[in-house]
Write a protein that holds these residues in place. Sequence first.
Motif, short mmCIF file in Angstrom:
data_model
loop_
_atom_site.label_atom_id
_atom_site.label_comp_id
_atom_site.label_asym_id
_atom_site.label_seq_id
_atom_site.Cartn_x
_atom_site.Cartn_y
_atom_site.Cartn_z
N PRO A 1 0.81 -1.23 0.00
CA PRO A 1 0.00 0.00 0.00
C PRO A 1 0.83 1.27 0.00
O PRO A 1 0.42 2.29 -0.57
CB PRO A 1 -0.83 -0.12 1.28
CG PRO A 1 -0.88 -1.59 1.58
CD PRO A 1 0.43 -2.14 1.10
N LEU A 2 2.03 1.25 0.65
CA LEU A 2 2.86 2.44 0.67
C LEU A 2 3.38 2.78 -0.72
O LEU A 2 3.47 3.96 -1.09
CB LEU A 2 4.02 2.26 1.64
CG LEU A 2 3.67 2.23 3.13
CD1 LEU A 2 4.91 1.96 3.97
CD2 LEU A 2 3.02 3.54 3.56
N VAL A 3 3.73 1.76 -1.50
CA VAL A 3 4.19 1.98 -2.87
C VAL A 3 3.04 2.51 -3.73
O VAL A 3 3.21 3.46 -4.51
CB VAL A 3 4.78 0.69 -3.46
CG1 VAL A 3 5.12 0.87 -4.94
CG2 VAL A 3 6.03 0.27 -2.68
N ILE A 4 1.87 1.91 -3.59
CA ILE A 4 0.70 2.36 -4.36
C ILE A 4 0.36 3.80 -4.01
O ILE A 4 0.08 4.63 -4.89
CB ILE A 4 -0.51 1.45 -4.09
CG1 ILE A 4 -0.17 -0.02 -4.39
CG2 ILE A 4 -1.70 1.91 -4.93
CD1 ILE A 4 0.33 -0.28 -5.77
N GLN A 5 0.42 4.13 -2.72
CA GLN A 5 0.12 5.49 -2.29
C GLN A 5 1.11 6.48 -2.88
O GLN A 5 0.73 7.58 -3.32
CB GLN A 5 0.14 5.58 -0.77
CG GLN A 5 -0.18 6.96 -0.22
CD GLN A 5 -0.13 7.03 1.30
OE1 GLN A 5 0.23 6.04 1.94
NE2 GLN A 5 -0.46 8.16 1.86
N ALA A 6 2.40 6.10 -2.93
CA ALA A 6 3.41 6.99 -3.50
C ALA A 6 3.14 7.23 -4.98
O ALA A 6 3.29 8.35 -5.48
CB ALA A 6 4.80 6.39 -3.29
N ILE A 7 2.73 6.18 -5.70
CA ILE A 7 2.43 6.32 -7.13
C ILE A 7 1.25 7.26 -7.34
O ILE A 7 1.30 8.18 -8.16
CB ILE A 7 2.14 4.94 -7.75
CG1 ILE A 7 3.40 4.07 -7.74
CG2 ILE A 7 1.63 5.10 -9.19
CD1 ILE A 7 3.15 2.62 -8.13
N GLU A 8 0.19 7.04 -6.60
CA GLU A 8 -1.04 7.81 -6.80
C GLU A 8 -0.92 9.25 -6.29
O GLU A 8 -1.74 10.10 -6.67
CB GLU A 8 -2.20 7.10 -6.11
CG GLU A 8 -2.53 5.74 -6.71
CD GLU A 8 -3.65 5.02 -5.99
OE1 GLU A 8 -4.28 4.15 -6.63
OE2 GLU A 8 -3.88 5.32 -4.80
N SER A 9 0.08 9.53 -5.47
CA SER A 9 0.21 10.88 -4.89
C SER A 9 0.98 11.84 -5.78
O SER A 9 1.06 13.03 -5.46
CB SER A 9 0.91 10.78 -3.52
OG SER A 9 0.14 10.01 -2.61
N GLY A 10 1.57 11.36 -6.88
CA GLY A 10 2.34 12.23 -7.76
C GLY A 10 1.46 13.16 -8.57
O GLY A 10 0.23 12.99 -8.64
N PRO A 11 2.05 14.17 -9.22
CA PRO A 11 1.28 15.12 -10.02
C PRO A 11 0.43 14.45 -11.10
O PRO A 11 -0.70 14.86 -11.37
CB PRO A 11 2.36 16.00 -10.65
CG PRO A 11 3.52 15.91 -9.71
CD PRO A 11 3.48 14.52 -9.16
N HIS A 12 0.98 13.41 -11.75
CA HIS A 12 0.23 12.67 -12.77
C HIS A 12 -0.46 11.43 -12.21
O HIS A 12 -1.37 10.89 -12.84
CB HIS A 12 1.15 12.26 -13.92
CG HIS A 12 1.74 13.40 -14.68
ND1 HIS A 12 0.97 14.32 -15.37
CD2 HIS A 12 3.03 13.78 -14.86
CE1 HIS A 12 1.76 15.21 -15.95
NE2 HIS A 12 3.01 14.91 -15.66
N GLY A 13 0.00 10.95 -11.07
CA GLY A 13 -0.58 9.75 -10.48
C GLY A 13 -0.23 8.48 -11.22
O GLY A 13 -0.95 7.48 -11.10
#
Length: 274
Positions: A67-79
């Motif tokens: 979940p931490l990796v997924i959250q990092a991906i989705e939190s970026g400007p482009h997601g």
Amino acid sequence: MMSGIFPTTPSVPRTAIMAAALLLPAAAAADEPVDLELVLAVDVSLSMDMEEQILQRDGYVRAFLDPLVIQAIESGPHGRIAVAYMEWAGAASQIITLNWTLIDGAASAADLSAALAEAPISRLRRTSVSGAIDFARSMFRDNGFQGLRRVIDISGDGPNNQGGPVVVARDAAVADGITINGLPLLANPAGPLSLFDLPQLDIYYEDCVIGGPGAFLIPVHSPQEFAESIRNKLVLEIAGVPEPPAVVPASAAAPRIPCDIGERQWRMYMDGER
């Protein structure tokens, strides 16, 4: 006067205009914007036994479900990010296990994890960190993505002992705007060391391998640490850093360990020293 799409005149027949239009090159499709283009360059040299290789691969398989990796991906400007997984050993031994894949959430990350779990693990000879960097650098060209950042994430259990100088490959990648991060697997200091082991591999990676804006490494002290170390590294890479520190190239500062230590070890081996 317009007739359909193509204008017609007495001097330029419709068929001639249509034929000319067919010869025009199609407009190039725009690259997919992503927050990060990431090459995972994973050491599969024979110095790592099969159990270590399996633990290493499992670490990446599990990381893309975290979940931490997924959250990092989705939190970026482009997601979303683009990831490629490459295995390497000697100077001419690089295999693209998974080509560029778009990850924009839990579902696509799970697909990548499943594909990686099913892919065979290569077993190859020698250790060319420079060859791995050069090959990974070439993978960014015309890959269909336009990232805000480009990163090579290189793991390994030994120094460069084949191919060109590692600092030359590192500096060329950094000059292209690519950051190189490291995941060195350290030899067990309590166990017997072979000629090719380098107890200070983390220092070697820091001085000779990593480079570029925000470059960092996470040492792995045992194969059992792979999963946590890989997860933590991916989170840091995907999240990025707001103000990356300057990284001094090894060519501009004296390294604490000679950057050709692996080549020296290999020459000692070839000369019969054990």
